[in-house]
Design a protein around this motif. Sequence first.
Motif, mmCIF file in Angstrom:
data_model
loop_
_atom_site.group_PDB
_atom_site.id
_atom_site.type_symbol
_atom_site.label_atom_id
_atom_site.label_comp_id
_atom_site.label_asym_id
_atom_site.label_seq_id
_atom_site.Cartn_x
_atom_site.Cartn_y
_atom_site.Cartn_z
ATOM 1 N N THR A 360 0.862 -1.180 0.000
ATOM 2 C CA THR A 360 0.000 0.000 0.000
ATOM 3 C C THR A 360 0.897 1.229 0.000
ATOM 4 O O THR A 360 1.623 1.466 0.983
ATOM 5 N N PRO A 361 0.931 2.037 -1.083
ATOM 6 C CA PRO A 361 1.805 3.213 -1.123
ATOM 7 C C PRO A 361 1.426 4.213 -0.034
ATOM 8 O O PRO A 361 0.288 4.209 0.470
ATOM 9 N N LYS A 363 0.017 7.412 1.718
ATOM 10 C CA LYS A 363 -1.207 8.107 1.359
ATOM 11 C C LYS A 363 -0.902 9.313 0.474
ATOM 12 O O LYS A 363 -0.017 10.122 0.765
ATOM 13 N N GLY A 364 -1.618 9.400 -0.646
ATOM 14 C CA GLY A 364 -1.447 10.508 -1.567
ATOM 15 C C GLY A 364 -0.392 10.279 -2.631
ATOM 16 O O GLY A 364 -0.318 11.038 -3.605
ATOM 17 N N ALA A 365 0.461 9.236 -2.469
ATOM 18 C CA ALA A 365 1.505 8.959 -3.462
ATOM 19 C C ALA A 365 0.901 8.242 -4.667
ATOM 20 O O ALA A 365 -0.071 7.490 -4.554
ATOM 21 N N ARG A 366 1.482 8.472 -5.816
ATOM 22 C CA ARG A 366 1.032 7.845 -7.064
ATOM 23 C C ARG A 366 2.158 6.975 -7.617
ATOM 24 O O ARG A 366 3.306 7.399 -7.691
ATOM 25 N N VAL A 367 1.832 5.737 -8.002
ATOM 26 C CA VAL A 367 2.819 4.821 -8.569
ATOM 27 C C VAL A 367 3.039 5.170 -10.038
ATOM 28 O O VAL A 367 2.103 5.138 -10.844
ATOM 29 N N LEU A 368 4.282 5.507 -10.389
ATOM 30 C CA LEU A 368 4.639 5.836 -11.774
ATOM 31 C C LEU A 368 5.218 4.630 -12.505
ATOM 32 O O LEU A 368 4.972 4.444 -13.696
ATOM 33 N N LYS A 369 6.018 3.840 -11.817
ATOM 34 C CA LYS A 369 6.586 2.624 -12.403
ATOM 35 C C LYS A 369 6.485 1.512 -11.375
ATOM 36 O O LYS A 369 6.606 1.747 -10.181
ATOM 37 N N GLU A 370 6.264 0.287 -11.861
ATOM 38 C CA GLU A 370 6.127 -0.863 -10.989
ATOM 39 C C GLU A 370 6.995 -2.006 -11.510
ATOM 40 O O GLU A 370 7.455 -1.976 -12.655
ATOM 41 N N PRO A 371 7.242 -3.026 -10.708
ATOM 42 C CA PRO A 371 8.079 -4.154 -11.166
ATOM 43 C C PRO A 371 7.448 -4.846 -12.372
ATOM 44 O O PRO A 371 6.238 -5.029 -12.445
ATOM 45 N N MET A 372 8.296 -5.238 -13.315
ATOM 46 C CA MET A 372 7.845 -5.913 -14.529
ATOM 47 C C MET A 372 8.499 -7.288 -14.603
ATOM 48 O O MET A 372 9.568 -7.521 -14.052
ATOM 49 N N GLU A 373 7.837 -8.213 -15.302
ATOM 50 C CA GLU A 373 8.429 -9.514 -15.566
ATOM 51 C C GLU A 373 8.491 -9.736 -17.070
ATOM 52 O O GLU A 373 7.589 -9.335 -17.813
ATOM 53 N N GLU A 374 9.568 -10.379 -17.532
ATOM 54 C CA GLU A 374 9.774 -10.627 -18.954
ATOM 55 C C GLU A 374 9.119 -11.958 -19.312
ATOM 56 O O GLU A 374 9.578 -13.017 -18.904
ATOM 57 N N ALA A 389 -8.403 0.404 -4.766
ATOM 58 C CA ALA A 389 -7.852 1.156 -3.637
ATOM 59 C C ALA A 389 -6.359 1.446 -3.801
ATOM 60 O O ALA A 389 -5.768 2.110 -2.942
ATOM 61 N N GLY A 390 -5.753 0.944 -4.885
ATOM 62 C CA GLY A 390 -4.337 1.192 -5.129
ATOM 63 C C GLY A 390 -3.400 0.280 -4.387
ATOM 64 O O GLY A 390 -2.212 0.588 -4.232
ATOM 65 N N VAL A 391 -3.902 -0.881 -3.926
ATOM 66 C CA VAL A 391 -3.056 -1.860 -3.237
ATOM 67 C C VAL A 391 -2.497 -2.841 -4.260
ATOM 68 O O VAL A 391 -3.260 -3.437 -5.028
ATOM 69 N N TYR A 392 -1.171 -3.001 -4.285
ATOM 70 C CA TYR A 392 -0.497 -3.865 -5.245
ATOM 71 C C TYR A 392 -0.217 -5.222 -4.596
ATOM 72 O O TYR A 392 0.364 -5.293 -3.509
ATOM 73 N N THR A 393 -0.646 -6.301 -5.270
ATOM 74 C CA THR A 393 -0.405 -7.658 -4.793
ATOM 75 C C THR A 393 0.597 -8.328 -5.719
ATOM 76 O O THR A 393 0.350 -8.445 -6.926
#
Length: 491
Positions: A360-361, A363-374, A389-393
Amino acid sequence: MVVRPHTPRIRGVLLALAACLTGVVPLGTTPAAAADPHLTAPATYHVAPPGGRKRPARDKRLHVRYDVDAVAGKRTGRLIMDVRGAEDVLRLKKFGNGCSGDSGRIVCAVGASYNSWADWAGALPYAAPGSRAGDAGDLHLRFEAPGGRVSEATTRVVVGGPILEIRRPEKVAHLRPGARTHFAFVVRNAGETPAHGLGLTYTTDTMTPETERFSNCRYHDTTAVCRFPSLDLAAGESVDLAPGLDLRAPKVETGGSLHQSAWPLDLGPYDGVVVPDRTEPGKGPALRPEPGTASTAATGTWSDEATAWTQFSVDNPSDYAALGARTSGSGGEERDISVGATNKGPGDPGGNPAVALRFTPPKGARVLKEPMEELDEDYFEPLCTHDKAGVYTCPLAVHEPGDTQHLTFRLRLGPVPAEGSVRLRGRDGKEYPGDPEPANDTARVVALAGEGADSPGGSGNHAAWWAGGGAAVVVAGALALWARGRRSRAR
């Protein structure tokens, strides 16, 4: 995300395409001659007797194929299925679209290529009223391809037949690390006719066999293939294969498995059962068939699946601890933060642990880049999913004791100070099962006011860099003055 082509691969593909279009074949190669397509069908097929038990899913499908390169969807071929002359034993029932006829002969309009497991058109034989287990008749198949080519095949259809089942526990739980446990091989014929010969294959993984490899089985890595050609198993009979296996539970891993398959030798392995080609004989005692008596003492349930699995659970828990992060900056600034988890042991749940990270980032923060898989060369997709809700699993790959995994997110900070969290959960969304220390399953993710970042992997670590750089300059200056003093004294 835009997928960037890999230039060398495209160049090779274009060259190959140009060669094909111009009819030029590179030196040193010869065009492969295409094999003539032909109709294929099993030599033997079993159907349930009238009013009898349905066949198991593993062997109730009749697989008929005619393979040729063709445009899908165009009905330019004809499949003819015929049991005339054996109608006191067999009948036909059509399925899908494009078929006509009666219970003795059915004609289907199909494509120039045909596969009964994929094409929704065809027919299946069934036992005629009054037929008995052991009765048999021929199913004649004919495929008329576009252009007039004809291919034929015949399948012997038997009413009833052997149905081999394996007695096994689905799960063996609460084993101590390194403990020994006995595993019995028990097979029965739950069908209507005898099974002529018995084939058995079993595979272990982290459960290590203590029993020496059997002399009448052949082995490839952890897979054994055992054949008993002189063993006939009548309907209703069971057989124990003694002495069975003594298995030792792993000392670090939290579980293991064993899977078995059994089939009548005269029919061959069921579809999907892999029997390795390259094997070597065992050098231990023989695996002995002992019909009847000991099977009543075996635990578990009977399985008619093509492959019967047993899962072993070892009481060797894994203490996963969440790793949070701290960063600092002003609202609107970008920061990289790394969150993750570590396995504090003592158990190793394997490469696909049943634990996931929920980030959970602040409060108020915005995710610009996230982990990627090839997923393929130069093709990436997000590793994590996120909800409204912006929660990353995110799944975790960390499994060996001491392993740590970090996942990096780039954030645009909102108003600071602000706080988020890292929480470890089971992949089903519930609490992570078997965690001996649930108190460390949650960690804070904090964004503070100020310059720089304290988090490992943070991009705003200017203050820390300058502090470290200043210290290095002071040390370097002191060393230089000390060296100059030594030279002066030497004079």
